[in-house]
Scaffold this motif. Structure first.
Motif, PDB file in Angstrom:
ATOM      1  N   GLN A  70      -9.487  20.091   5.554  1.00  0.00           N
ATOM      2  CA  GLN A  70      -9.602  18.752   6.114  1.00  0.00           C
ATOM      3  C   GLN A  70      -8.202  18.245   6.494  1.00  0.00           C
ATOM      4  N   LYS A  71      -8.186  17.334   7.463  1.00  0.00           N
ATOM      5  CA  LYS A  71      -6.922  16.814   7.979  1.00  0.00           C
ATOM      6  C   LYS A  71      -6.624  15.440   7.399  1.00  0.00           C
ATOM      7  N   VAL A  72      -5.390  15.256   6.936  1.00  0.00           N
ATOM      8  CA  VAL A  72      -4.932  13.981   6.391  1.00  0.00           C
ATOM      9  C   VAL A  72      -3.721  13.507   7.191  1.00  0.00           C
ATOM     10  N   VAL A  73      -3.773  12.272   7.659  1.00  0.00           N
ATOM     11  CA  VAL A  73      -2.654  11.662   8.375  1.00  0.00           C
ATOM     12  C   VAL A  73      -1.889  10.778   7.403  1.00  0.00           C
ATOM     13  N   VAL A  74      -0.616  11.092   7.226  1.00  0.00           N
ATOM     14  CA  VAL A  74       0.271  10.286   6.390  1.00  0.00           C
ATOM     15  C   VAL A  74       0.998   9.315   7.317  1.00  0.00           C
ATOM     16  N   PHE A  75       0.655   8.018   7.229  1.00  0.00           N
ATOM     17  CA  PHE A  75       1.139   7.086   8.241  1.00  0.00           C
ATOM     18  C   PHE A  75       2.376   6.295   7.824  1.00  0.00           C
ATOM     19  N   SER A  76       2.953   6.615   6.671  1.00  0.00           N
ATOM     20  CA  SER A  76       4.246   6.058   6.264  1.00  0.00           C
ATOM     21  C   SER A  76       4.843   6.999   5.229  1.00  0.00           C
ATOM     22  N   GLN A  77       6.071   6.761   4.829  1.00  0.00           N
ATOM     23  CA  GLN A  77       6.668   7.578   3.789  1.00  0.00           C
ATOM     24  C   GLN A  77       5.918   7.392   2.479  1.00  0.00           C
ATOM     25  N   ILE A  78       5.646   8.488   1.777  1.00  0.00           N
ATOM     26  CA  ILE A  78       5.036   8.413   0.457  1.00  0.00           C
ATOM     27  C   ILE A  78       5.823   9.302  -0.498  1.00  0.00           C
ATOM     28  N   ASN A  79       5.520   9.193  -1.764  1.00  0.00           N
ATOM     29  CA  ASN A  79       6.197   9.981  -2.787  1.00  0.00           C
ATOM     30  C   ASN A  79       6.173  11.472  -2.439  1.00  0.00           C
ATOM     31  N   LYS A  80       7.328  12.138  -2.568  1.00  0.00           N
ATOM     32  CA  LYS A  80       7.453  13.541  -2.159  1.00  0.00           C
ATOM     33  C   LYS A  80       6.545  14.469  -2.967  1.00  0.00           C
ATOM     34  N   GLU A  81       6.414  14.206  -4.266  1.00  0.00           N
ATOM     35  CA  GLU A  81       5.545  15.050  -5.095  1.00  0.00           C
ATOM     36  C   GLU A  81       4.088  14.937  -4.650  1.00  0.00           C
ATOM     37  N   ILE A 127      -3.359   8.183   4.516  1.00  0.00           N
ATOM     38  CA  ILE A 127      -2.700   7.607   3.345  1.00  0.00           C
ATOM     39  C   ILE A 127      -1.342   7.057   3.758  1.00  0.00           C
ATOM     40  N   GLY A 128      -0.953   5.915   3.166  1.00  0.00           N
ATOM     41  CA  GLY A 128       0.328   5.300   3.484  1.00  0.00           C
ATOM     42  C   GLY A 128       0.293   3.815   3.179  1.00  0.00           C
ATOM     43  N   ALA A 129       1.254   3.090   3.727  1.00  0.00           N
ATOM     44  CA  ALA A 129       1.331   1.639   3.507  1.00  0.00           C
ATOM     45  C   ALA A 129       2.182   1.013   4.599  1.00  0.00           C
ATOM     46  N   GLY A 130       2.019  -0.300   4.772  1.00  0.00           N
ATOM     47  CA  GLY A 130       2.920  -1.044   5.637  1.00  0.00           C
ATOM     48  C   GLY A 130       2.623  -1.010   7.122  1.00  0.00           C
ATOM     49  N   ARG A 131       1.530  -0.366   7.516  1.00  0.00           N
ATOM     50  CA  ARG A 131       1.164  -0.345   8.937  1.00  0.00           C
ATOM     51  C   ARG A 131      -0.076  -1.216   9.167  1.00  0.00           C
ATOM     52  N   ILE A 132      -0.160  -1.787  10.351  1.00  0.00           N
ATOM     53  CA  ILE A 132      -1.380  -2.483  10.758  1.00  0.00           C
ATOM     54  C   ILE A 132      -2.340  -1.439  11.303  1.00  0.00           C
ATOM     55  N   LEU A 133      -3.510  -1.325  10.688  1.00  0.00           N
ATOM     56  CA  LEU A 133      -4.521  -0.379  11.147  1.00  0.00           C
ATOM     57  C   LEU A 133      -5.774  -1.158  11.535  1.00  0.00           C
ATOM     58  N   ASN A 134      -6.190  -0.986  12.784  1.00  0.00           N
ATOM     59  CA  ASN A 134      -7.346  -1.718  13.300  1.00  0.00           C
ATOM     60  C   ASN A 134      -7.990  -0.924  14.432  1.00  0.00           C
ATOM     61  N   LYS A 135      -8.876  -1.573  15.162  1.00  0.00           N
ATOM     62  CA  LYS A 135      -9.607  -0.889  16.229  1.00  0.00           C
ATOM     63  C   LYS A 135      -8.676  -0.287  17.278  1.00  0.00           C
ATOM     64  N   LYS A 136      -7.548  -0.954  17.547  1.00  0.00           N
ATOM     65  CA  LYS A 136      -6.642  -0.491  18.596  1.00  0.00           C
ATOM     66  C   LYS A 136      -6.080   0.899  18.323  1.00  0.00           C
TER      67      LYS A 136
END
Length: 319
Positions: A3-14, A50-59
C-alpha cells in the motif's frame, strides 16, 4: 503490492523508517515545487497519509481514489476539511492526551515568565545594563495564591488547573461550554461566565479547541473587562483571539502582559508584537519536546496502521 503512504510533512525518522519497511512511502518535499500540486498528484493512488501542519481539503485531495486514512501528528485538526473527509469515508485521526502535560508545562512557563518579566530582564542583563539594582518599573508580580482563570477545562485545561492548585495554591476559576463538576471538585474550581472570569482573574489562560463558537472568542470588549495587572496566556489557537485587539491592549497597558505560543497567521514573520516588551512570543512549541513529539509520532503511526489494515483507529475525529 504494498500500500502507498504519502508523508505530507516531516515526521520522526524512526517512524518514517518503520513505514518504509511496510509500505511504499512517498514524501512531499517543498523544495520540489508547489506542495498542493504534489499532494494532488501523489494522492491519486495513495491508501494513507501522515503528517501535520498542512491544509488538506477537496482542492488537494479530489484526485484520491482509494484513500482510507489521514493520520495527523497533532491534537488539533482545524486545518482539515472534516465534512469532505466524512463524505469520502476517509478516517481523520489525531494524537490527543500524549501532549497534555507538556503543553500545560508550557502554559505555566509563559505565565511565570510574563509575570516576572523574565525575557525582558534577561535581555537587559545580557546587554550589560545590570549596573544597579532593578528599579520598581522592572518589578514583576507574585503568582502564589492568585486567581487563575482557565477558559476551556478539557484535558490541557485540567492539567493547568492541577498545576495552579497544587503547585501555587491558586484559586481556580473556569469557563467552558458546560460545567464539569467531576473535574472541578478536585481543585475547588469555580465555574464562571466568561465576563466574570475575565473581571476576577489575575492570570487568564486560553485552552479551548478552535471551532465556530471559539473563533475570535476574545475581542476588544473582553480585554477591557480584564484587570490592569492581568496576564493573558494563549496556548490554544491564534484565531481564538482577535490579535489586533490584543496588541492594542498591550500597547495601552490595558493588561499587564501576555504570553503567546500561537497566532492568527503562522509562522509569524512580521508583527507589532515584536516591538512590545510586555509580551513573550514563542514559535508554537506547545508539544515541542523530544519525548512528546516521539509519542505523538508513534500514536499517529498506530492510527495509520489501523486504518490501512481495515481496523477502526482509536483516535478518529470525523467518522
Amino acid at each position: 503490492m504494498a500500500q502507498k503512504v504519502v508523508v505530507f510533512s516531516q515526521i520522526n525518522k524512526e517512524i518514517l523508517e518503520k513505514l518504509k519497511k511496510k509500505y511504499h512511502v512517498v514524501e512531499i518535499n517543498p523544495k520540489l515545487g508547489d506542495v498542493n500540486q504534489q499532494i494532488l498528484t501523489e494522492v491519486q493512488d495513495a491508501d494513507g497519509m501522515i503528517g501535520a501542519g498542512r491544509i488538506l481539503n477537496k482542492k488537494n485531495l479530489s484526485s484520491a481514489t482509494r484513500l482510507k486514512v489521514i493520520s495527523s501528528v497533532s491534537v488539533g485538526y482545524d486545518n482539515y476539511d472534516l465534512e469532505y473527509l466524512k463524505q469520502k469515508n476517509i478516517y481523520l485521526c489525531h494524537t490527543p492526551h500524549v501532549l497534555t502535560e507538556t503543553t500545560a508545562d508550557l502554559a505555566f512557563t509563559l505565565l511565570m515568565s510574563a509575570a516576572r518579566k523574565v525575557v525582558a530582564l534577561d535581555q537587559w542583563t545580557k546587554a550589560g545594563e545590570w549596573k544597579r539594582t532593578v528599579s520598581p518599573s522592572q518589578f514583576g508580580q507574585d503568582i502564589f495564591a492568585k486567581k487563575l482563570g482557565i477558559i476551556g477545562l478539557g484535558n490541557i485545561g485540567t492539567a493547568i488547573a492541577r498545576r495552579g492548585f497544587y503547585g501555587f495554591n491558586m484559586q481556580i476559576l473556569y469557563h467552558s461550554r458546560k460545567e464539569k463538576p467531576e473535574v472541578a471538585n478536585a481543585f475547588n474550581a469555580q465555574y464562571c461566565e466568561l465576563d466574570e472570569l475575565l473581571q476576577q482573574s489575575d492570570f487568564i489562560i486560553i485552552a479551548v479547541d478552535l471551532n465556530a463558537d471559539s473563533k475570535a472568542l476574545i475581542r476588544t470588549e473582553h480585554f477591557e473587562k480584564m484587570q490592569k495587572h492581568a496576564v493573558f496566556i494563549n496556548i490554544a489557537r491564534g484565531s481564538v483571539v482577535d490579535e489586533q485587539a490584543l496588541i492594542q491592549a498591550l500597547k495601552t497597558n490595558q493588561i499587564y502582559a501576555a504570553g503567546l505560543d500561537v497566532y492568527e497567521k503562522e509562522p509569524l514573520q512580521e508583527s507589532e508584537l515584536f516591538g512590545l516588551d510586555n509580551v513573550i512570543t514563542l514559535p508554537h512549541i506547545g508539544s515541542a519536546t523530544a519525548e512528546t513529539r516521539y509519542k505523538m509520532a508513534e500514536l499517529a503511526y498506530q492510527n495509520l496502521i489501523d486504518g490501512l489494515e481495515n481496523r477502526r483507529p482509536k483516535y478518529t475525529v470525523n467518522i
